[in-house]
Write a protein that holds these residues in place. Structure first.
Motif, PDB file in Angstrom:
ATOM      1  N   SER A  72       0.671  15.368   1.806  1.00  0.00           N
ATOM      2  CA  SER A  72       0.687  14.668   3.089  1.00  0.00           C
ATOM      3  C   SER A  72      -0.694  14.680   3.723  1.00  0.00           C
ATOM      4  N   ILE A  73      -1.390  15.811   3.640  1.00  0.00           N
ATOM      5  CA  ILE A  73      -2.740  15.918   4.199  1.00  0.00           C
ATOM      6  C   ILE A  73      -3.674  14.942   3.499  1.00  0.00           C
ATOM      7  N   LYS A  74      -3.550  14.803   2.181  1.00  0.00           N
ATOM      8  CA  LYS A  74      -4.404  13.883   1.431  1.00  0.00           C
ATOM      9  C   LYS A  74      -4.137  12.445   1.834  1.00  0.00           C
ATOM     10  N   ARG A  75      -2.862  12.081   2.059  1.00  0.00           N
ATOM     11  CA  ARG A  75      -2.549  10.716   2.483  1.00  0.00           C
ATOM     12  C   ARG A  75      -3.169  10.423   3.838  1.00  0.00           C
ATOM     13  N   LEU A  76      -3.056  11.392   4.734  1.00  0.00           N
ATOM     14  CA  LEU A  76      -3.611  11.219   6.072  1.00  0.00           C
ATOM     15  C   LEU A  76      -5.146  11.173   6.010  1.00  0.00           C
ATOM     16  N   HIS A  77      -5.729  12.015   5.181  1.00  0.00           N
ATOM     17  CA  HIS A  77      -7.187  12.083   5.032  1.00  0.00           C
ATOM     18  C   HIS A  77      -7.751  10.746   4.546  1.00  0.00           C
ATOM     19  N   LYS A  78      -7.076  10.138   3.590  1.00  0.00           N
ATOM     20  CA  LYS A  78      -7.533   8.858   3.050  1.00  0.00           C
ATOM     21  C   LYS A  78      -7.496   7.785   4.129  1.00  0.00           C
ATOM     22  N   SER A  79      -6.399   7.723   4.879  1.00  0.00           N
ATOM     23  CA  SER A  79      -6.302   6.743   5.965  1.00  0.00           C
ATOM     24  C   SER A  79      -7.360   7.000   7.029  1.00  0.00           C
ATOM     25  N   PHE A  80      -7.586   8.279   7.330  1.00  0.00           N
ATOM     26  CA  PHE A  80      -8.552   8.643   8.378  1.00  0.00           C
ATOM     27  C   PHE A  80      -9.929   8.065   8.078  1.00  0.00           C
ATOM     28  N   GLY A  81     -10.369   8.182   6.829  1.00  0.00           N
ATOM     29  CA  GLY A  81     -11.699   7.693   6.478  1.00  0.00           C
ATOM     30  C   GLY A  81     -11.849   6.199   6.702  1.00  0.00           C
ATOM     31  N   ILE A  82     -10.816   5.448   6.365  1.00  0.00           N
ATOM     32  CA  ILE A  82     -10.856   3.993   6.541  1.00  0.00           C
ATOM     33  C   ILE A  82     -10.861   3.646   8.027  1.00  0.00           C
ATOM     34  N   ILE A  83     -10.024   4.339   8.793  1.00  0.00           N
ATOM     35  CA  ILE A  83      -9.921   4.068  10.232  1.00  0.00           C
ATOM     36  C   ILE A  83     -11.216   4.449  10.944  1.00  0.00           C
ATOM     37  N   LEU A  84     -11.840   5.542  10.528  1.00  0.00           N
ATOM     38  CA  LEU A  84     -13.111   5.949  11.120  1.00  0.00           C
ATOM     39  C   LEU A  84     -14.164   4.863  10.940  1.00  0.00           C
ATOM     40  N   GLU A  85     -14.168   4.217   9.773  1.00  0.00           N
ATOM     41  CA  GLU A  85     -15.117   3.126   9.548  1.00  0.00           C
ATOM     42  C   GLU A  85     -14.826   1.954  10.479  1.00  0.00           C
ATOM     43  N   GLN A  86     -13.559   1.707  10.762  1.00  0.00           N
ATOM     44  CA  GLN A  86     -13.213   0.630  11.696  1.00  0.00           C
ATOM     45  C   GLN A  86     -13.738   0.950  13.096  1.00  0.00           C
ATOM     46  N   ILE A  87     -13.626   2.206  13.495  1.00  0.00           N
ATOM     47  CA  ILE A  87     -14.165   2.609  14.805  1.00  0.00           C
ATOM     48  C   ILE A  87     -15.684   2.461  14.817  1.00  0.00           C
ATOM     49  N   LEU A 142       4.900   8.086  13.768  1.00  0.00           N
ATOM     50  CA  LEU A 142       3.464   7.870  13.612  1.00  0.00           C
ATOM     51  C   LEU A 142       3.208   6.687  12.684  1.00  0.00           C
ATOM     52  N   ILE A 143       2.142   5.928  12.960  1.00  0.00           N
ATOM     53  CA  ILE A 143       1.656   4.929  12.008  1.00  0.00           C
ATOM     54  C   ILE A 143       0.548   5.603  11.208  1.00  0.00           C
ATOM     55  N   THR A 144       0.780   5.805   9.933  1.00  0.00           N
ATOM     56  CA  THR A 144      -0.147   6.586   9.105  1.00  0.00           C
ATOM     57  C   THR A 144      -1.022   5.729   8.205  1.00  0.00           C
ATOM     58  N   ARG A 145      -0.722   4.451   8.070  1.00  0.00           N
ATOM     59  CA  ARG A 145      -1.576   3.563   7.281  1.00  0.00           C
ATOM     60  C   ARG A 145      -2.776   3.112   8.124  1.00  0.00           C
ATOM     61  N   PRO A 146      -3.844   2.665   7.473  1.00  0.00           N
ATOM     62  CA  PRO A 146      -4.943   2.074   8.241  1.00  0.00           C
ATOM     63  C   PRO A 146      -4.498   0.836   9.020  1.00  0.00           C
TER      64      PRO A 146
END
Length: 264
Positions: free
Chosen positions: A82-97, A20-24
């Protein structure tokens, strides 16, 4: 930017390149299944050569051990860090969408599932876009309904026998009234068995013109295609897109592109 598997524990490690790519950076991606545009928050990828040769690790979690850990399947687990790392990336990626879709969506529909991951992800999208979130507009067909669809399917005798055998296996596992699953059904035959049906339309005081379907994982695209077809019949002329938490691994009939600027 990936996952590490220690025994049955799945750890999000941004410096690892497996699964998986987990970074933004490198996310999100856009896939197309027919005319359906599908955003994927996190991009799945194949294991490195060394890990692919490790049969035990390759099979765990069906190429996405994190989702199995989140669902508590195959004895896989994860941890809060791990959930917190994924959660942080998710927020940034959601803004990109959201930047890609300035008109937003008025109705977010989470796909039916025995687990709540698609509902949780859909709620995040709904909050970001200020949308109505529907959780029960669609339902999975039953095994009994799958047998009826098979009777009407325009496929060869050999293909009918193959599907009949596979559906009977599901009947033994979940019963005739249990939910039918496309897992285990060959990709080339999935179109013969539309896996969803209309359940309950939400009571809205407006007619949605932009709709987003949300699922946890992208596989062959058949389920999302079916959902989009059902929704288009209820809301003719609406723009329908989809979003998944995890992408396909690029070996199906979907095409994938990387969003401009997301690989910086």
């Amino acid at each position: 930017m990936g996952l590490i598997l220690k025994g049955h524990k799945v750890i999000v490690d941004h410096d690892c390149r497996d699964w998986l790519i987990t970074r933004p950076q490198g996310n999100p991606t856009i896939e197309h299944s027919g005319n359906l545009k599908i955003y994927s928050v996190f991009k799945r990828q194949l294991l490195s050569g060394k890990r692919r040769r490790n049969r035990e690790q390759r099979q765990l979690g069906d190429n996405c051990p994190l989702i199995y850990a989140l669902k508590g399947k195959e004895e896989l687990t994860t941890d809060i860090s791990s959930i917190k790392r994924l959660h942080k990336s998710f927020g940034i990626i959601l803004e990109q969408i959201a930047r890609q879709e300035p008109d937003g969506y008025q109705l977010i529909i989470s796909m039916p599932s025995a687990h709540n991951i698609s509902h949780v992800v859909a709620r995040r999208f709904a909050r970001r876009f200020g949308s109505v979130h529907s959780t029960n507009l669609l339902r999975k067909i039953t095994v009994e309904e799958a047998f009826r669809l098979l009777d009407r399917a325009d496929i060869s005798v050999e293909e009918t026998r193959s599907l009949d055998y596979r559906i009977k296996l599901q009947a033994k596992e979940v019963g005739f009234k249990g939910n039918f699953s496309l897992k285990g059904i060959p990709a080339g035959l999935r179109d013969a068995l539309p896996p969803l049906s209309l359940n309950v339309l939400p009571e809205l005081n407006f007619r949605p013109t932009r709709i987003l379907l949300v699922d946890d994982l992208m596989a062959s695209g058949t389920t999302l295609d079916t959902a989009a077809h059902i929704i288009s019949q209820q809301y003719p002329g609406a723009t329908i897109h989809a979003a998944c938490l995890f992408s396909s691994i690029g070996r199906n009939r979907c095409t994938r592109i990387l969003l401009a600027g997301s690989a910086a």
